[in-house]
Design an enzyme around this catalytic site. Structure first.
Site, PDB file in Angstrom:
ATOM      1  N   SER A 208       0.865  -1.141  -0.084  1.00 45.43           N
ATOM      2  CA  SER A 208       0.131   0.046   0.022  1.00 45.43           C
ATOM      3  C   SER A 208       0.870   1.222   0.064  1.00 45.43           C
ATOM      4  O   SER A 208       2.092   1.228  -0.248  1.00 45.43           O
ATOM      5  CB  SER A 208      -0.927   0.023   1.154  1.00 45.43           C
ATOM      6  OG  SER A 208      -1.998   1.084   1.270  1.00 45.43           O
ATOM      7  N   ASN A 209       0.359   2.465   0.368  1.00 41.58           N
ATOM      8  CA  ASN A 209       1.265   3.541   0.190  1.00 41.58           C
ATOM      9  C   ASN A 209       0.499   4.390   1.448  1.00 41.58           C
ATOM     10  O   ASN A 209      -0.365   4.260   2.218  1.00 41.58           O
ATOM     11  CB  ASN A 209       1.080   4.442  -0.939  1.00 41.58           C
ATOM     12  CG  ASN A 209      -0.050   4.519  -1.511  1.00 41.58           C
ATOM     13  OD1 ASN A 209      -1.051   5.431  -0.709  1.00 41.58           O
ATOM     14  ND2 ASN A 209      -0.690   4.064  -2.500  1.00 41.58           N
ATOM     15  N   HIS A 210       1.275   5.766   1.771  1.00 45.18           N
ATOM     16  CA  HIS A 210       0.816   6.640   2.724  1.00 45.18           C
ATOM     17  C   HIS A 210      -0.195   7.544   2.814  1.00 45.18           C
ATOM     18  O   HIS A 210      -0.634   8.405   3.330  1.00 45.18           O
ATOM     19  CB  HIS A 210       2.153   7.461   3.151  1.00 45.18           C
ATOM     20  CG  HIS A 210       3.099   6.645   3.782  1.00 45.18           C
ATOM     21  ND1 HIS A 210       2.973   5.969   4.652  1.00 45.18           N
ATOM     22  CD2 HIS A 210       4.330   6.378   3.445  1.00 45.18           C
ATOM     23  CE1 HIS A 210       4.245   5.463   5.066  1.00 45.18           C
ATOM     24  NE2 HIS A 210       4.914   5.641   4.063  1.00 45.18           N
ATOM     25  N   SER A 211      -1.185   7.439   1.729  1.00 50.04           N
ATOM     26  CA  SER A 211      -2.325   8.326   1.219  1.00 50.04           C
ATOM     27  C   SER A 211      -3.219   8.253   2.492  1.00 50.04           C
ATOM     28  O   SER A 211      -3.307   7.141   2.809  1.00 50.04           O
ATOM     29  CB  SER A 211      -2.944   7.858   0.008  1.00 50.04           C
ATOM     30  OG  SER A 211      -4.199   8.644  -0.067  1.00 50.04           O
TER      31      SER A 211
ATOM     32  N   ALA B 247      -4.693   7.625  -4.619  1.00 51.14           N
ATOM     33  CA  ALA B 247      -3.192   6.967  -5.008  1.00 51.14           C
ATOM     34  C   ALA B 247      -3.333   5.512  -5.062  1.00 51.14           C
ATOM     35  O   ALA B 247      -3.291   4.860  -3.955  1.00 51.14           O
ATOM     36  CB  ALA B 247      -2.369   7.416  -3.588  1.00 51.14           C
TER      37      ALA B 247
END
Ligand code: C5P
Length: 403
Positions: A210-213, A278
């Site tokens: 995943s990512n930090h959005s 994102a």
């Protein structure tokens, strides 16, 4: 047009010299057809008494949590729920500070905590009190709680000094409230679809990429479209649910493929589509049914490309639909964003550069440049994400009026 006709306006008056001016605001509100109820803090009662306000509002003035003679309790929850809009004017430094900290030692404050409607404050105070960091910090907290601040004017103050701190004139406050309701009509009948947050791409039953959005920017855009009267559907990746406006229809998804499915189901009935998520560009080629066991020194995971939601929707966009994408760039920002808009067939793109301080994930601020289909770049200052959202939605409104 009487924009306040039948609107239930709850007016909270604090103890400041500007309280007397609010009496003529009550007249303006009533003349426009609003129903007005008034709450006064104990010190406001000392300043202007209750009789004139009660007569002008054609309703009793509430000031005590309980009537000392009858012992009857004033239902602040009911007052808070009754209101379509709560205006505190004049808002003193003391009341602003108590509102910001959640203190509730009078009826106005308990009602503020119970109110679910939009809240406006019209501060009035001496110039040094206004400029004091403590007051400014309280206002910042209130803005984050979605309170609209009607900034005071510069001018002569009750102290004899001159500077910023004079409450807006009743006519100005009246037009700010009318403006709020006229804005509510702009997108009436329009449907907006917004993607936000990250996606999670499963590796096995317990792990994902995943990512930090955080979804903050998309949530503020959703709020701003709701304020303009649009019907809003949010397709949200895994984000803090408290961040999302409860008036929106919310579809929760995890992976990019789920997000695309939800978008496709809602695409044809959407007039405006905002792709603020994102989305992970790649996902694991295999999702292991069992937890992947620790084994050798190295582990390779094969990734395959995810569908590009923006490009998929852009390719089948009708002429009467407006699709807005985002581009987070680190180099050749304008050029890359422009090329991305064309490649994905978007009507406009919001560029954020990671080279700008104040822009990026998890922050409360953002700095954007809007690029329209004619290739023109419109740069904006660093602002709170809420203000950035207003810039974006105002831009979309202008653009769809030209469709
Ligand atoms: O290509 P890039 O990821 O930079 O494009 C960003 C824009 O495209 C954003 O609006 C994002 O929401 C959207 N996007 C998408 N699906 C993807 C990748 C990006 O909708 N798989």
């Amino acid at each position: 047009m009487k924009l306040l006709n039948n609107k239930k306006i709850l007016l909270g008056i604090c103890g400041g010299i500007a309280a007397y001016k609010v009496l003529s605001l009550i007249r303006l509100l009533k003349k426009d057809g609003a129903e007005v109820r008034v709450i006064m803090t104990p010190s406001a009662v000392e300043f202007i008494g209750k009789l004139t306000a009660a007569t002008l509002a054609d309703s009793p003035v509430y000031s005590e949590l309980a009537d000392p003679d009858s012992g009857q309790w004033t239902n602040h929850v009911e007052l808070g729920l009754w209101a379509d809009l709560f205006l505190v004017a004049p808002a003193t430094a003391s009341t602003l500070s108590k509102m910001a900290s959640g203190m509730s030692d009078n009826l106005l404050l308990t009602t503020y905590l119970s109110a679910r409607c939009p809240v406006f404050v019209a501060p009035a105070m001496d110039l040094d009190m206004w400029a004091h960091p403590a007051t400014q910090k309280n206002l910042q907290i209130l803005r984050q709680q979605n309170v609209s601040v009607l900034e005071p004017n510069e001018g002569e103050l009750a102290s004899g000094l001159s500077g910023k701190g004079r409450m807006q004139e009743p006519e100005e406050i009246f037009s700010a409230l009318s403006g709020f309701y006229s804005q509510k009509q702009i997108l009436k009948g329009k449907n907006v679809l917004i993607t936000l947050g990250p996606t999670q791409e499963a590796l096995d039953p317990v792990r994902f990429i995943s990512n930090h959005s955080t979804g903050k920017m998309g949530a503020e855009i959703a709020r701003s479209f709701l304020e303009m009267g649009a019907g809003v559907t949010i397709v949200a990746g895994p984000v803090d649910k408290n961040l999302l406006p409860s008036e929106a229809r919310i579809l929760h998804v995890k992976s990019a493929i789920d997000m695309l499915d939800a978008c496709e189901l809602n695409f044809s009935q959407s007039d405006v589509i905002v792709l603020a998520a994102a989305v992970a560009d790649y996902r694991p080629a295999q999702v292991s049914e069992q937890k992947i066991k620790k084994s050798g020194e190295h582990l390779s995971i094969e990734l395959v490309k995810n569908p590009d939601i923006a490009a998929t929707l852009g390719a089948k966009k009708r002429k009467d639909q407006f699709v807005l994408g985002f581009a987070l760039e680190t180099e050749n920002e304008l050029e890359n964003a422009h090329a991305k808009r064309i490649r994905k067939n978007l009507d406009a793109i919001v560029l954020n550069s990671l080279n700008d301080s104040g822009a990026g994930f998890a922050l409360d601020t953002n700095k954007i440049t809007l690029i329209s289909a004619d290739g023109i770049a419109h740069p904006f200052e660093t602002k709170s994400k809420k203000d950035v959202a207003h810039d974006i939605t105002r831009f979309v409104v202008q653009q769809i009026q030209n469709l």
